[in-house]
Write a protein that holds these residues in place. Structure first.
Motif, mmCIF file in Angstrom:
data_model
loop_
_atom_site.group_PDB
_atom_site.id
_atom_site.type_symbol
_atom_site.label_atom_id
_atom_site.label_comp_id
_atom_site.label_asym_id
_atom_site.label_seq_id
_atom_site.Cartn_x
_atom_site.Cartn_y
_atom_site.Cartn_z
ATOM 1 N N UNK A 113 0.769 -1.204 0.044
ATOM 2 C CA UNK A 113 -0.028 -0.062 -0.210
ATOM 3 C C UNK A 113 0.887 1.413 0.087
ATOM 4 N N UNK A 114 0.413 2.196 -0.861
ATOM 5 C CA UNK A 114 1.111 3.631 -0.825
ATOM 6 C C UNK A 114 0.241 4.513 -0.011
ATOM 7 N N UNK A 132 -7.959 5.091 14.059
ATOM 8 C CA UNK A 132 -7.837 3.681 14.395
ATOM 9 C C UNK A 132 -7.787 2.708 13.404
ATOM 10 N N UNK A 133 -7.617 3.058 12.180
ATOM 11 C CA UNK A 133 -7.624 2.198 11.016
ATOM 12 C C UNK A 133 -6.920 1.083 11.061
ATOM 13 N N UNK A 134 -7.147 -0.035 10.764
ATOM 14 C CA UNK A 134 -6.358 -1.355 10.764
ATOM 15 C C UNK A 134 -5.256 -1.283 9.568
ATOM 16 N N UNK A 135 -5.622 -0.540 8.532
ATOM 17 C CA UNK A 135 -4.698 -0.451 7.293
ATOM 18 C C UNK A 135 -3.563 0.670 7.444
ATOM 19 N N UNK A 136 -2.355 0.240 7.209
ATOM 20 C CA UNK A 136 -1.336 1.240 7.226
ATOM 21 C C UNK A 136 -0.477 1.093 6.069
ATOM 22 N N UNK A 159 5.252 -2.370 -7.835
ATOM 23 C CA UNK A 159 4.353 -3.279 -7.326
ATOM 24 C C UNK A 159 3.686 -2.488 -5.805
ATOM 25 N N UNK A 160 3.288 -1.205 -6.181
ATOM 26 C CA UNK A 160 2.543 -0.444 -5.089
ATOM 27 C C UNK A 160 1.026 -0.188 -5.526
ATOM 28 N N UNK A 161 0.354 0.104 -4.631
ATOM 29 C CA UNK A 161 -0.996 0.455 -5.004
ATOM 30 C C UNK A 161 -1.739 1.408 -3.979
#
Length: 754
Positions: free
Chosen positions: A152-153, A174-178, A224-226
């Motif tokens: 993830x970018x 408090x997101x789970x995605x970093x 390979x980023x998104x």
């Protein structure tokens, strides 16, 4: 003996080979799968990916015992032309159906693995397979080569309507995605669920995590980023993106399942409407249990806690909270209205319960016990419960020897009055969100007639509070705890025992105990989300300090202070019990336990009262020694008569246990365990030489090991433990360490030891 062992080994070898001869011709038994995962990168949580792939693949391993697949063996024998009753029975209980290699679709398995890897961010995978084995039995090996995953970018909220977008943006801290996380659909699902729960807590009554969708964009990068975008799906119902607030609360305190409910009388108390024809439950007593009020946004957590709190009163069998939508959407911003209805179905007001128990103790006392309990619920229309319990028990010494023929008759009468609230002269405004504390008043009396020894009358009175702070933590405090003991009808034999042992005599003279007790419990055993739970129990018991302010000072005739003419005990006592459960998988567990207890007599007392002293040995302690047969310290009684039974108590107790538990078959399981422990005195006593605690306490630990068999039928556990001593502190120091296989102790008990 050696020939028997060799014969047994040969028999096991023959049995282990016997499964193969039952495999049909032109069939190959599928015995499992091996996965070799090859990656160029060290990946976070790669073990989770491996486990997920393994769970996709066919078949859990066949059950094995001594290298033999007995489940398969029972299945094959039961499918013979004339299987017989035993083979049919064994197959019904323990049989396992075979899986053949021809039933495995390798291409389909490869496709499923590739799909699951793509969901986890691994694309363009190379998967090959190979069959390993012979004509009768074979397994499959998959070689999986994966490249570096997409990472993830940027993570952004896409355009969506207000006020929903603002509500979601407030949860993003408090997101789970970093940034840097690999592409992972399971992570995205958890993030959607997290956001949905936060929105519901902000009043979004009709919101669903499926209304959210993630979109990934890889076009902006070549390495390979998104970028990840979160947006709302199209055609989401308008009622799902509008918050709701509670406009009205209706409570039905008596909602019978047997009859049609027709109550119309309404009482309003603090804005809540209570609908009942006659007052079954006082509104002012129910109101503290309801955690939401008019004007508040809908919150499912408050609703769930309210239901748990109402259920904990002890008056109601069912608690049902329903919500009605009261108006239509106007501007899409103003919260809609909800009407909350709380339906309460009571338990039967009065109940009588009778229990007949069979008691067996490791000191060879056994006999029946009869319990009769009467309960009256909602006694004063505020959730109060009155319990009255009577008990009658008879025990007799069933072993041969000097103590054979000893018996006891015990009669008890106890009453508990429980108030589901705090009774205290001053209002306590503490925030008890999980459960409101109970106030418990208890009175009890018990008479024990021990043949050839004594009669003992005891009475107790306690006043205290208990509550669950959360689903793990429990507190119980009794600021008033009174116990009166009167020893009577002593036989000449027992009086001689007391005369010979001043320590024991003093422990029976402490007739009056009054003080404070506190219990703290932290318990993760019922948590389904905790893999390796912890149990911790701490107890504090302090007696005699308050009485010393009102006592009559000692005199020449009486060497101890008294209160109302009774000699009272003074002591402080504390102990902890710590247990740790390690889940090894497939119902295998490793359980460890540590118990430390210490009691200090002072002031008016030279010893702890007999009922407050510690003892060691028995089915819930060091199982290689009979109950009360350890200690204190290295003390050795002159004989094993009834006097020795009383001698072996102490002020200090140390114990440690380690137990490996494993399944056998059906509802049978086994255990291998080791126990160590003993009790000691705080001060040396001439009547009990070697009984005091010293720096040499390690060598005075009673140590034993053994095997156990458990029958667990719907959490009712019958337990047999066979143990033998390794270190016996009652022997001379140079002779203590000896594995006494010829002197085992068989323990029979109900329930696990810890």
């Amino acid at each position: 003996m050696k020939s028997k062992i060799v014969s047994l080994i040969l028999l096991l070898i023959l049995v282990s080979c016997s499964v193969e001869k039952y495999i049909p011709e032109n069939k190959t038994l599928y015995t499992g799968t091996e996965i070799n995962l090859d990656t160029e990168d060290t990946l976070k949580n790669i073990k989770d990916v491996e486990n997920e792939i393994e769970n996709l693949l066919f078949a859990k391993p066949y059950t094995k015992l001594f290298g033999t697949r007995f489940g398969l063996l029972f299945h094959y024998k039961a499918n013979k032309k004339k299987p017989g009753f035993i083979n049919k029975f064994l197959n019904d209980k323990f049989g396992e159906k075979p899986i053949y290699l021809s039933e495995i679709d390798i291409d389909r398995m490869t496709e499923l693995m590739d799909n699951r890897l793509e969901n986890r961010g691994f694309f363009k995978n190379i998967i090959s397979s190979e069959i390993i084995g012979g004509e009768k039995q074979a397994s499959i090996r998959y070689d999986v080569s994966i490249e570096k995953p997409y990472r993830l970018a940027k993570y952004k909220l896409d355009s969506m309507q207000m006020p929903l977008k603002k509500a979601i943006s407030l949860t993003m801290d408090n997101t789970l995605i970093q940034e840097g996380d690999r592409f992972d659909l399971s992570l995205f699902k958890r993030e959607r669920q997290r956001i949905s729960e936060k929105l519901k807590a902000k009043g979004y009554y009709n919101f669903n995590p499926d209304f959210l969708i993630f979109e990934a964009d890889t076009n902006q990068y070549k390495n390979k980023q998104y970028d990840l975008f979160l947006r709302l799906k199209k055609e989401v119902p308008r009622i799902s993106v509008v918050p709701y607030e509670i406009d009205e609360i209706l409570v039905y305190p008596y909602r019978s399942l047997d009859t049609t409910y027709t109550a119309q009388d309404t009482t309003i108390y603090k804005g809540i409407k209570y609908i009942q024809d006659s007052v079954f439950f006082k509104p002012k007593r129910l109101e503290p249990y309801i955690l939401f009020e008019e004007g508040q946004l809908y919150n499912p957590e408050r609703s769930s806690l309210t239901s748990k709190r109402l259920s904990s009163i002890g008056t109601y069998q069912f608690v049902n909270i329903r919500y009605d939508e009261m108006d239509t959407i106007q501007d899409g911003v103003t919260p809609k209205k909800l009407r909350a209805r709380i339906y309460l179905t009571p338990l039967k007001k009065r109940a009588i319960r009778m229990e007949l128990q069979a008691i067996s103790k490791s000191n060879n006392f056994a006999g029946p016990r009869l319990l009769l309990r009467y309960s009256n619920r909602n006694l004063f229309r505020g959730g109060e419960t009155l319990n009255i319990t009577t008990s009658l028990a008879y025990e007799t010494q069933v072993a041969s020897g000097e103590n054979a023929g000893l018996s006891s008759i015990q009669f008890g009468l106890n009453g508990d009055l429980i108030f589901p609230r705090i009774l205290f002269p001053i209002t306590i405004d503490a925030d008890f969100k999980y459960k409101i504390p109970n106030t418990k008043i208890s009175l009890g009396a018990e008479y024990l007639d021990r043949s050839q020894l004594y009669g003992l009358f005891s009475s107790t009175a306690t006043f205290g509070y208990n509550w669950n702070a959360n689903k793990f933590v429990y507190h119980e405090i009794n600021p008033i705890s009174i116990n009166y003991v009167n020893l009577s009808n002593t036989t000449k034999e027992f009086e001689e025992i007391l005369e010979e042992n001043a320590f024991l005599n003093n422990s029976f003279q402490q007739q009056f105990i009054a003080g404070l007790t506190y219990t703290f419990i932290y318990n993760e055993l019922n948590s389904t989300s905790t893999k390796n739970p912890v149990f911790f129990n701490a107890n504090v018991d302090i007696a005699g300090n308050a009485l010393s302010l009102f006592s009559k000072n000692k005199s020449e005739e009486n060497t101890s202070d008294t209160f109302l003419g009774l000699e009272y005990a003074q002591y402080a006592k504390a102990d902890i019990d710590l247990r740790y459960y390690i889940d090894l998988g497939n119902k295998n567990k490793l359980v460890s336990r540590l118990f430390v207890g210490w009691g200090l007599p002072y002031g008016n007392s030279e010893t702890l009262p007999f009922s407050k002293q510690y003892f060691s040995g028995g089915p819930y302690s060091v199982r290689a020694f009979r109950i009360r047969s350890l200690g204190p310290g290295s003390y050795v009684p002159d004989d094993e008569d009834s006097g020795a039974f009383f001698d072996r108590n102490g002020d200090i107790r140390l114990e440690a246990n380690l137990e490996y538990r494993f399944p056998l078959f059906s509802f049978f399981s086994g255990a291998i365990f080791a126990d160590a422990g003993n009790v000691w005195l705080t001060e040396e006593n001439e009547a009990l030489p070697g009984g005091s605690f010293s720096s040499d306490f390690i060598s005075e630990l009673g140590i034993g090991t053994g095997l156990g068999l458990r029958v667990d039928i719907q959490n009712f556990v019958i337990r047999l433990d066979l143990a033998a001593p390794i270190n016996n502190p009652s022997r001379p120091k140079s002779q203590r360490f000896d594995f006494e296989l010829n002197n085992p102790v068989l323990n029979f008990a109900i329930g696990y030891p810890f």
